[in-house]
Write a protein that holds these residues in place. Structure first.
Motif, PDB file in Angstrom:
ATOM      1  N   ALA A  96      -4.816  -1.272   3.150  1.00 46.31           N
ATOM      2  CA  ALA A  96      -5.654  -0.102   3.440  1.00 46.31           C
ATOM      3  C   ALA A  96      -4.940   0.948   4.126  1.00 46.31           C
ATOM      4  O   ALA A  96      -4.836   1.944   4.069  1.00 46.31           O
ATOM      5  N   GLU A  97      -4.120   0.132   5.348  1.00 42.94           N
ATOM      6  CA  GLU A  97      -3.458   1.174   6.164  1.00 42.94           C
ATOM      7  C   GLU A  97      -2.324   1.849   5.548  1.00 42.94           C
ATOM      8  O   GLU A  97      -2.087   2.911   5.549  1.00 42.94           O
ATOM      9  N   GLY A  98      -1.493   1.109   4.566  1.00 46.37           N
ATOM     10  CA  GLY A  98      -0.346   1.477   4.056  1.00 46.37           C
ATOM     11  C   GLY A  98      -0.654   2.649   2.982  1.00 46.37           C
ATOM     12  O   GLY A  98      -0.068   3.477   2.622  1.00 46.37           O
ATOM     13  N   PHE A  99      -1.872   2.358   2.397  1.00 45.53           N
ATOM     14  CA  PHE A  99      -2.332   2.894   1.091  1.00 45.53           C
ATOM     15  C   PHE A  99      -2.781   4.566   1.516  1.00 45.53           C
ATOM     16  O   PHE A  99      -2.470   5.574   1.093  1.00 45.53           O
ATOM     17  N   GLY A 100      -3.583   4.616   2.754  1.00 44.62           N
ATOM     18  CA  GLY A 100      -3.707   5.776   3.150  1.00 44.62           C
ATOM     19  C   GLY A 100      -5.009   6.462   2.391  1.00 44.62           C
ATOM     20  O   GLY A 100      -5.147   7.487   2.750  1.00 44.62           O
ATOM     21  N   ASN A 101      -5.570   5.832   1.753  1.00 47.63           N
ATOM     22  CA  ASN A 101      -6.586   6.387   0.645  1.00 47.63           C
ATOM     23  C   ASN A 101      -7.806   5.203   0.623  1.00 47.63           C
ATOM     24  O   ASN A 101      -7.552   4.371   1.169  1.00 47.63           O
ATOM     25  N   PRO A 102      -8.869   5.908   0.380  1.00 47.92           N
ATOM     26  CA  PRO A 102     -10.049   5.028   0.136  1.00 47.92           C
ATOM     27  C   PRO A 102      -9.633   3.620  -0.665  1.00 47.92           C
ATOM     28  O   PRO A 102      -9.057   3.540  -1.465  1.00 47.92           O
ATOM     29  N   VAL A 103     -10.071   2.383   0.179  1.00 47.38           N
ATOM     30  CA  VAL A 103      -9.969   0.982  -0.378  1.00 47.38           C
ATOM     31  C   VAL A 103     -11.202   0.342  -0.122  1.00 47.38           C
ATOM     32  O   VAL A 103     -11.829   0.281   0.800  1.00 47.38           O
ATOM     33  N   SER A 104     -11.596  -0.604  -0.988  1.00 47.58           N
ATOM     34  CA  SER A 104     -12.825  -1.488  -1.011  1.00 47.58           C
ATOM     35  C   SER A 104     -12.262  -2.922  -1.228  1.00 47.58           C
ATOM     36  O   SER A 104     -11.458  -2.996  -2.186  1.00 47.58           O
ATOM     37  N   VAL A 105     -12.778  -3.849  -0.579  1.00 51.32           N
ATOM     38  CA  VAL A 105     -12.545  -5.289  -0.983  1.00 51.32           C
ATOM     39  C   VAL A 105     -13.581  -5.802  -1.840  1.00 51.32           C
ATOM     40  O   VAL A 105     -14.797  -5.620  -1.848  1.00 51.32           O
ATOM     41  N   GLY A 147       0.864  -1.277  -0.182  1.00 52.86           N
ATOM     42  CA  GLY A 147      -0.055   0.022  -0.051  1.00 52.86           C
ATOM     43  C   GLY A 147       0.806   1.205   0.095  1.00 52.86           C
ATOM     44  O   GLY A 147       0.690   2.271  -0.726  1.00 52.86           O
ATOM     45  N   GLU A 148       1.804   1.222   0.962  1.00 51.98           N
ATOM     46  CA  GLU A 148       2.881   2.398   0.799  1.00 51.98           C
ATOM     47  C   GLU A 148       3.426   2.543  -0.496  1.00 51.98           C
ATOM     48  O   GLU A 148       3.642   3.859  -0.960  1.00 51.98           O
ATOM     49  N   LYS A 149       3.769   1.557  -1.088  1.00 61.56           N
ATOM     50  CA  LYS A 149       4.423   1.767  -2.608  1.00 61.56           C
ATOM     51  C   LYS A 149       3.497   2.118  -3.422  1.00 61.56           C
ATOM     52  O   LYS A 149       3.937   2.924  -4.145  1.00 61.56           O
ATOM     53  N   LEU A 150       2.296   1.710  -3.474  1.00 62.98           N
ATOM     54  CA  LEU A 150       1.249   2.158  -4.660  1.00 62.98           C
ATOM     55  C   LEU A 150       0.829   3.574  -4.361  1.00 62.98           C
ATOM     56  O   LEU A 150       0.773   4.296  -5.227  1.00 62.98           O
ATOM     57  N   ALA A 151       0.723   3.925  -2.962  1.00 65.55           N
ATOM     58  CA  ALA A 151       0.666   5.382  -2.753  1.00 65.55           C
ATOM     59  C   ALA A 151       1.768   6.323  -3.250  1.00 65.55           C
ATOM     60  O   ALA A 151       1.314   7.372  -3.813  1.00 65.55           O
ATOM     61  N   GLU A 152       3.109   6.067  -2.839  1.00 64.34           N
ATOM     62  CA  GLU A 152       4.221   6.733  -3.277  1.00 64.34           C
ATOM     63  C   GLU A 152       4.076   6.930  -4.855  1.00 64.34           C
ATOM     64  O   GLU A 152       4.483   7.751  -5.512  1.00 64.34           O
ATOM     65  N   MET A 153       3.719   5.633  -5.712  1.00 64.11           N
ATOM     66  CA  MET A 153       3.485   5.683  -7.250  1.00 64.11           C
ATOM     67  C   MET A 153       2.329   6.648  -7.458  1.00 64.11           C
ATOM     68  O   MET A 153       2.061   6.797  -8.687  1.00 64.11           O
ATOM     69  N   GLY A 154       1.571   7.098  -6.718  1.00 62.35           N
ATOM     70  CA  GLY A 154       0.408   7.960  -7.086  1.00 62.35           C
ATOM     71  C   GLY A 154      -0.887   7.595  -7.121  1.00 62.35           C
ATOM     72  O   GLY A 154      -1.903   8.168  -7.451  1.00 62.35           O
TER      73      GLY A 154
END
Length: 307
Positions: free
Chosen positions: A170-179, A139-146
């Motif tokens: 979801a926690e690492g992304f820090g943006n809305p996530v649905s399963v 999630g952190e990497k994908l958020a870093e990639m935009g």
């Protein structure tokens, strides 16, 4: 030397010709028969049997079925093997069977799923990755990639490890996530991903929890829609998904090195039966991110059933 490096060194020494150990090891995994991920785990376990001289019996239920898996563990206990390797996707369902093995004096090592519950159930150690932490890294990497809005595609609903991956994402992304829940069927997976992207054009990030069953269908769905703005990452590896990463159609794969998850527990249990040896703690086999620059190097090994 770290515990992980020690484990790898042990495996390498055995591969160079350690004495044969005529032991009987039973592996009980939750993976479904049509999931290529588990064929790699089985390959690792079989290779450890070759290297140690141990007889390895690999068993799994036909579908994701905790009742059937518990019965397989019970049957293994009744055979009184020199060791049992088990994955633990549901501690409540499998705990009594695992504890029965421990109470019978059979050494148990867990692998793949169950790092957070293995010790309390009596397992000697766990070989695998923290699924929540791995999801968080992704999630952190994908958020870093935009990435701004994501979906986490779960092909095995009820598997606690996959729930942990989505929660970590979801926690690492820090943006809305649905399963997005699906069945273990690539055709259905592709259809549901396409429907999710059609219904919400703001979704720009897809995380799959299995490369061949979700990652590859995700790439197909995104390509069919012409959505070049959508990033795709997936847990685990397949030659097809790695090629998509190499071609820039997917962002990265999350490698937990499941070959080691099959190999190391069998090797450890064989050494334990022969010499009373056992590592002093868990072995983290992942996570490792395979990015575009690395993908080509891993494709051949993935096709061979090693990565």
């Amino acid at each position: 030397m770290t515990k992980f490096k020690t484990a790898v060194a042990t495996a390498a020494l055995m591969a160079l010709g350690a004495p044969a150990m005529a032991q009987n090891i039973i592996v009980v995994a939750h993976g479904q028969a049509n999931d290529p991920f588990w064929s790699v785990v089985k390959n690792g376990a079989a290779k450890a049997g070759e290297h140690t001289g141990a007889t390895v019996d690999f068993r799994s239920p036909e579908t994701f079925d905790m009742v059937a898996m518990g019965q397989l563990i019970d049957a293994a206990v009744n055979q009184e093997p020199d060791g049992i390797v088990v994955s633990i996707p549901d501690a409540d369902a499998l705990g009594p069977s695992i504890e029965r093995a421990v109470d019978a004096g059979i050494p148990v090592i867990s692998m793949n799923a169950g790092s957070d519950v293995a010790k309390e159930l009596g397992a000697l150690l766990h070989v695998g990755q923290s699924e929540f932490d791995a999801g968080k890294v992704a999630g952190e990497k994908l958020a870093e990639m935009g990435g701004k809005k994501g979906i986490c595609v779960n092909q095995e609903v009820g598997n606690v490890s996959l729930d942990q991956r989505c929660a970590g994402f979801a926690e690492g992304f820090g943006n809305p996530v649905s399963v997005v829940p699906t069945q273990n069927d690539p055709t259905e997976v592709q259809s549901k991903i396409r429907a999710a992207l059609d219904s919400d054009p703001e979704v720009d990030t897809v995380l799959g929890l299995g490369a061949s069953l979700v990652g590859e269908p995700a790439v197909a769905a995104v390509q069919a829609l012409g959505r070049d703005d959508v990033m795709i990452a997936s847990f685990d590896l397949s030659a097809g998904f790695l090629q998509a990463v190499a071609d820039g159609k997917a962002s990265f794969a999350i490698d937990q090195q499941q070959y080691l998850q099959g190999y190391l527990p069998v090797a450890f249990l064989a050494l334990n039966a022969e010499y009373g040896l056992m590592p002093g703690g868990d072995v983290p086999s992942g996570p490792n991110l395979v990015m575009q620059d690395d993908a080509e190097q891993v494709i051949e090994l993935s096709a061979q059933g090693i990565r």
